[in-house]
Write a protein that holds these residues in place. Structure first.
Motif, PDB file in Angstrom:
ATOM      1  N   UNK A  35       0.781  -1.230   0.000  1.00 43.33           N
ATOM      2  CA  UNK A  35       0.000   0.000   0.000  1.00 43.33           C
ATOM      3  C   UNK A  35       0.810   1.276   0.000  1.00 43.33           C
ATOM      4  N   UNK A  36       2.100   1.188   0.252  1.00 39.70           N
ATOM      5  CA  UNK A  36       2.914   2.399   0.322  1.00 39.70           C
ATOM      6  C   UNK A  36       3.159   2.977  -1.054  1.00 39.70           C
ATOM      7  N   UNK A  37       3.011   4.285  -1.172  1.00 34.16           N
ATOM      8  CA  UNK A  37       3.349   4.942  -2.423  1.00 34.16           C
ATOM      9  C   UNK A  37       4.853   5.204  -2.466  1.00 34.16           C
ATOM     10  N   UNK A  38       5.363   5.555  -3.662  1.00 31.10           N
ATOM     11  CA  UNK A  38       6.804   5.817  -3.805  1.00 31.10           C
ATOM     12  C   UNK A  38       7.223   6.942  -2.857  1.00 31.10           C
ATOM     13  N   UNK A  39       6.416   8.006  -2.883  1.00 30.10           N
ATOM     14  CA  UNK A  39       6.637   9.062  -1.898  1.00 30.10           C
ATOM     15  C   UNK A  39       5.578   8.909  -0.820  1.00 30.10           C
ATOM     16  N   UNK A  40       5.971   8.786   0.423  1.00 31.97           N
ATOM     17  CA  UNK A  40       4.960   8.640   1.466  1.00 31.97           C
ATOM     18  C   UNK A  40       5.399   9.299   2.766  1.00 31.97           C
ATOM     19  N   UNK A  41       4.410   9.631   3.582  1.00 33.88           N
ATOM     20  CA  UNK A  41       4.677  10.360   4.823  1.00 33.88           C
ATOM     21  C   UNK A  41       5.432   9.498   5.830  1.00 33.88           C
ATOM     22  N   UNK A  42       5.191   8.182   5.768  1.00 32.28           N
ATOM     23  CA  UNK A  42       5.754   7.300   6.777  1.00 32.28           C
ATOM     24  C   UNK A  42       7.279   7.245   6.679  1.00 32.28           C
ATOM     25  N   UNK A  43       7.747   7.045   5.447  1.00 30.59           N
ATOM     26  CA  UNK A  43       9.188   6.949   5.237  1.00 30.59           C
ATOM     27  C   UNK A  43       9.888   8.240   5.657  1.00 30.59           C
ATOM     28  N   UNK A  44       9.330   9.376   5.194  1.00 35.62           N
ATOM     29  CA  UNK A  44       9.910  10.665   5.571  1.00 35.62           C
ATOM     30  C   UNK A  44       9.879  10.836   7.085  1.00 35.62           C
ATOM     31  N   UNK A  45       8.741  10.418   7.695  1.00 31.79           N
ATOM     32  CA  UNK A  45       8.596  10.568   9.145  1.00 31.79           C
ATOM     33  C   UNK A  45       9.657   9.787   9.901  1.00 31.79           C
ATOM     34  N   UNK A  46       9.914   8.543   9.453  1.00 36.22           N
ATOM     35  CA  UNK A  46      10.935   7.741  10.134  1.00 36.22           C
ATOM     36  C   UNK A  46      12.292   8.432  10.050  1.00 36.22           C
TER      37      UNK A  46
END
Lengths: 288, 315, 343
Positions: free
Chosen positions: B161-172
């Motif tokens: 479900x993760x998009x290429x750009x996503x808030x989760x990755x940036x957040x981590x």
């Protein structure tokens, strides 16, 4: 045991009581004088001082006589150090400090806001509780003050440093390593260096704020012997917690208690037949 | 031997220095130093004035309404026939990234700080401290690169479900970046708690855990809160990580798998793009910057205030 | 339950409540240690993972030519020569402005503490508060301020392409007959445009609070007894500062400044606003010239869709981290070598 001379005292930390010889015990040799008969170096009159709302000194009046050693004794917080800090205006650094009354050094008003504080501090030498040499060479420490105030040639500076170190009975110990860091000296030597540093500025009075409290007994003896020599040229005011030290070294003693001057007089008289009950209680160790 | 009438001091050789010159120099230097110090106030003042002035110019434009800006939920300044300037999608994106970051940084940082302050044997300390210092010194663009090329592919391989750009990755990544700040400020707060308090508790037979959790942590609470606030301010203002990894679609979403745009991300987009100078989208970046400044400055001011008060308690 | 009989000694506790299990309490203690160690090691793991991933992909393109080459459309030819020179130039100019102002502010805050006057004291406290708050302002905000104040100069002097004032340029006629303006190394214009100088000044705003705070810490480490000694022999305030406090604080100030500069080298966001992404194949000729810096170049590569450029970005990161490592090593060296005890 070698002949005790302040210049050759080795600086071993351990010293047994017997080894320490005090060169002069003024309390035995000096005749009692009346301070009023002598010229005044510092005149104190109705002098009060406050830190915020706390009154640290209450209407003191006395004179510190010229070319004598005056000791200030009293329990902690009695105002001894406060008085010293006023004489060289160190209290300017304390925001809440203020004072009233008269405080004069050779006729110069020490409290005036117009006074040149920098020049006043030059005229008043201060030796602090803990030795505080600058992290510079021994030579530069002594030359620091004179260089601030005057333009000196190399040879003039050399002379001045030697004289001052001689005054402080340190010259023989350090003459071969004047360029060494002052921090390489032992505690007692550092304190004598601080005395040399103060003396180099040509002060009219030397203030000593418990100069021996951070030193071992042997270094203390060296400083006390030095004071006896300095007495020939300088007016000295010393604050001390050590009653024996006051008795040994000083001509006059002032006893302060809770900001008030309880008694002021010749040391011999204060220690043998004090007039006030509090003084007697204090020097016999009933409080303080 | 004593001669009171004579001048007791030995004359000092040399010529006296000029008092006037000294006084003038003293004054000039003092003025220069005051100037240096006032410079920092000038910086703050110009930030406020410039951002506010440009933001006001932005609100004066016909396409823009203040109500829409503060309450609108659609942000489409570049695309579409009708431009919308409702800032909430940007704030939402910022808060989403910050929330993810803090859920990484706060617990990890707090526990690490407690460990460092109360438990750590010197050997582990000697490894941990430099590690955190190195982490603190890594430029944020490196964390952004790490998020984009390592964390995101990792997340996608775990969950489709993760998009290429996503808030989760940036957040981590932002969380990793904030970890050293949280740890060092929290450790400072824990260290400020007097030894005597710990000794008192140990003396009553408390375990190390009980001392840490029941005595030290509560005593340091406000200091820890301040540390958290300062870390949050850093996360809110972080730019390069979100510009690289969070994407550039201003979505009103709470799903961290989606692409979002933060306030800082929008500013990067505008200043990198060819948006015409003084067009509404260009000016909008000043309004967004003003919002960002108000948010981070507010959090920092509160954080510093709490920190100062905490320090005063233990001095 | 109130005790009817007062007990003394060990009996007092045993008559009240149930005994908590020592074993359980110790278990909690041990369990917490395990959690702590997991949390603490996770940061070490993350750091190693990060460094490993960058090294593993970045070493492909890393060679000496990479340090010298200009950016290219082909990943195998790309290099970061202009970015390295740009970073060096920008940081040098930035240090030139930031260090004197920063150390001056720190001296004002630490050595010129007012003792009298309500308003002076308030001003002093306000400056101090302001500096700690400035440290929390996002760097991109400084970028925007730099853009308005330095690059455009509020539009007071026209635009950067048509400057109101230009010093150091003269017409030059090429052999083919076309003429253009040649700019000397000391070329200066108002407004200063998106050049090295604007970047450096903006970066100065970013790191100024860092410089001030670290210099303050260094000054605070100088014991007051030294200041009192200097004042005691009649030093003026500035004599005390310049001859005693500052010399004693220099190693600390230098360490702090180097760390601040390493922060400046890594800053991308404000540079991105000032310089934009420009394709630069030459090194800046003067302080008004276009430029790029290492983190910006890395950002540009990382942003590209091609995988190969990600490897180039990783190479760039290795270079950047190596420079930062050098800075930190220098700081540690200075701290150890020159840090003398002060009393």
């Amino acid at each position: 045991m070698m002949e005790p001379s302040e210049a050759a005292l080795p600086e071993e930390p351990v010293a047994t009581h017997e080894e320490i010889t005090f060169k002069t015990d003024l309390s035995q040799t000096r005749p009692s004088e009346d301070p009023q008969d002598l010229d005044a170096a510092v005149r104190v009159e109705r002098f009060s001082s406050w830190y915020g709302d706390f009154q640290a000194l209450q209407a003191l009046s006395f004179v510190i006589p010229e070319n004598r050693i005056t000791a200030f004794i009293g329990p902690s917080g009695c105002g001894k150090s406060t008085l010293l800090r006023w004489i060289n205006r160190m209290n300017d650094l304390v925001p809440s400090a203020r004072a009233e009354g008269v405080l004069e050094l050779h006729g110069t008003d020490l409290l005036s806001s117009q006074a040149d504080v920098v020049d006043l501090r030059r005229r008043v030498g201060m030796v602090f509780q803990k030795p505080n040499p600058f992290p510079k060479s021994i030579y530069d420490n002594v030359a620091f003050g004179p260089r601030l105030h005057r333009k000196l040639s190399r040879s003039e500076t050399d002379d001045l440093v030697e004289q001052s170190l001689n005054d402080a009975a340190l010259w023989d110990e350090v003459k071969d390593r004047l360029k060494a860091s002052a921090l390489s000296l032992s505690g007692g030597q550092q304190q004598r260096l601080c005395i040399a540093r103060a003396v180099a500025c040509g002060p009219e009075i030397l203030l000593m704020d418990e100069p021996c409290s951070a030193l071992d007994p042997k270094s203390t003896a060296a400083i006390e012997n030095l004071m006896a020599t300095l007495r020939q040229h300088y007016t000295i005011a010393i604050v001390t917690h050590n009653m024996q030290q006051a008795a040994r070294t000083s001509d006059f003693t002032a006893f302060l208690y809770q900001g008030e001057l309880i008694e002021f007089g010749a040391t011999q008289q204060i220690f043998t037949k004090p007039e006030q009950r509090e003084t007697e209680n204090y020097i016999t160790g009933r409080f303080g | 031997m004593t001669n009171p009438s004579a001048n007791p001091t030995r004359p000092i050789p040399g010529r006296p220095r000029s008092k006037t010159a000294q006084r003038v120099r003293e004054r000039l230097i003092q003025a220069g130093l005051v100037g240096c110090a006032l410079f920092s106030i000038l910086i703050t003042a110009s930030i406020v004035v410039i951002l506010a002035a440009e933001a006001i110019q932005f609100f004066r434009l016909d396409e823009v309404s203040i109500t829409e800006f503060f309450f609108g939920t659609e942000w489409s300044p570049l695309l579409g026939a009708e431009k919308h300037f409702g800032i909430w999608p940007l704030i939402c994106g910022t808060l989403l990234v910050t929330a993810v970051a803090m859920s990484v940084a706060l617990p990890l940082g707090l526990i690490t700080a407690v460990y460092l302050s109360e438990y750590a044997p010197p050997r582990l300390r000697a490894v941990l401290k430099p590690t955190l210092e190195v982490l603190a010194g890594i430029p944020t663009v490196v964390f952004g690169f790490f998020a984009l090329t390592v964390i995101t592919p990792g997340l996608i391989s775990l969950h489709e479900g993760f998009e290429i750009y996503n808030a989760f990755s940036a957040g981590i990544a932002v969380g990793i970046m904030c970890l050293p700040i949280v740890t060092s400020l929290t450790e400072d707060a824990l260290q400020a708690v007097p030894r005597a308090l710990r000794a008192g508790a140990f003396g009553l037979g408390a375990t190390r855990f009980e001392v840490s959790v029941k005595i030290v942590l509560p005593a340091a609470l406000s200091g820890i809160v301040a540390a958290f606030l300062l870390a949050i301010a850093r996360a809110v203002g972080e730019t390069m990580i979100v510009a690289l990894a969070a994407g550039s679609s201003p979505n009103m979403t709470l799903d961290p798998r989606e692409s979002v745009q933060t306030m800082t991300g929008y500013m990067v987009q505008i200043f990198l793009g060819d948006a015409s100078n003084y067009g509404p989208e260009y000016l909008s970046s000043y309004a967004v910057a003003f919002m960002l400044f108000v948010m981070t400055f507010g959090i920092t001011v509160i954080g510093q205030k709490i920190r100062k008060r905490f320090r005063e308690v233990y001095q | 339950m109130s005790a009817e009989v007062t007990t003394f000694g060990p009996d007092r506790l045993s008559r009240h409540g149930r005994a908590a299990s020592i074993a359980l309490r110790m278990l909690k203690d041990r369990g917490f240690v395990v959690i702590c160690i997991l949390a603490a090691t996770s940061s070490i793991l993350v750091l190693s993972w990060l460094l490993w991933s960058i090294l593993s992909s970045g070493l492909t393109y890393l060679d000496w030519a990479f340090l010298d080459d200009v950016p290219s459309r082909k990943p195998e030819k790309a290099g970061m020569g202009p970015a390295i020179i740009g970073s060096v130039l920008v940081c040098a100019v930035c240090a030139f402005f930031a260090l004197p102002i920063g150390v001056g502010s720190a001296v004002f805050l630490e050595e010129y503490k007012p003792t009298k006057g309500k308003w002076v004291k308030r001003l002093h406290a306000f400056v101090q508060l302001n500096i700690s708050n400035l440290a929390g302002v996002p760097s991109i905000v400084y970028g925007i301020i730099g853009l308005t104040v330095f690059v455009e100069m509020f539009g007071l002097f026209g635009s950067a392409n048509d400057p109101a004032l230009a010093i150091g340029s003269h017409p030059f006629e090429a052999s083919d007959g076309s003429s253009y303006l040649e700019q000397a190394w000391y070329y200066f214009q108002l407004p200063i445009g998106r050049g090295v100088l604007a970047g450096a000044l903006t970066l100065m705003l970013v790191i100024l609070p860092v410089v001030i705070i670290s210099a303050q810490e260094a000054l605070r480490a100088v014991p007051d007894s030294l200041r009192h000694a200097a004042l005691g022999v009649g030093a003026t305030r500035w004599q005390m500062v310049s001859k005693v406090s500052l010399p004693a604080a220099v190693p600390g100030i230098m360490t702090g400044s180097i760390l601040a500069m390493s922060r400046a080298i890594g800053e991308a966001a404000p540079m991105l606003v000032i310089a934009g992404i420009v394709f630069i194949t030459y090194t800046p000729l003067h302080l008004m010239d276009d430029f790029t810096v290492m983190p910006l170049q890395i950002y540009e590569w990382a942003k590209k869709p091609q995988e190969a450029f990600h490897a180039v970005a990783a190479s760039g990161i290795i270079v950047l981290l190596a420079v930062l490592l050098g800075f930190n090593a220098l700081a540690v060296f200075i701290r150890n070598k020159f840090h003398k005890p002060l009393s």
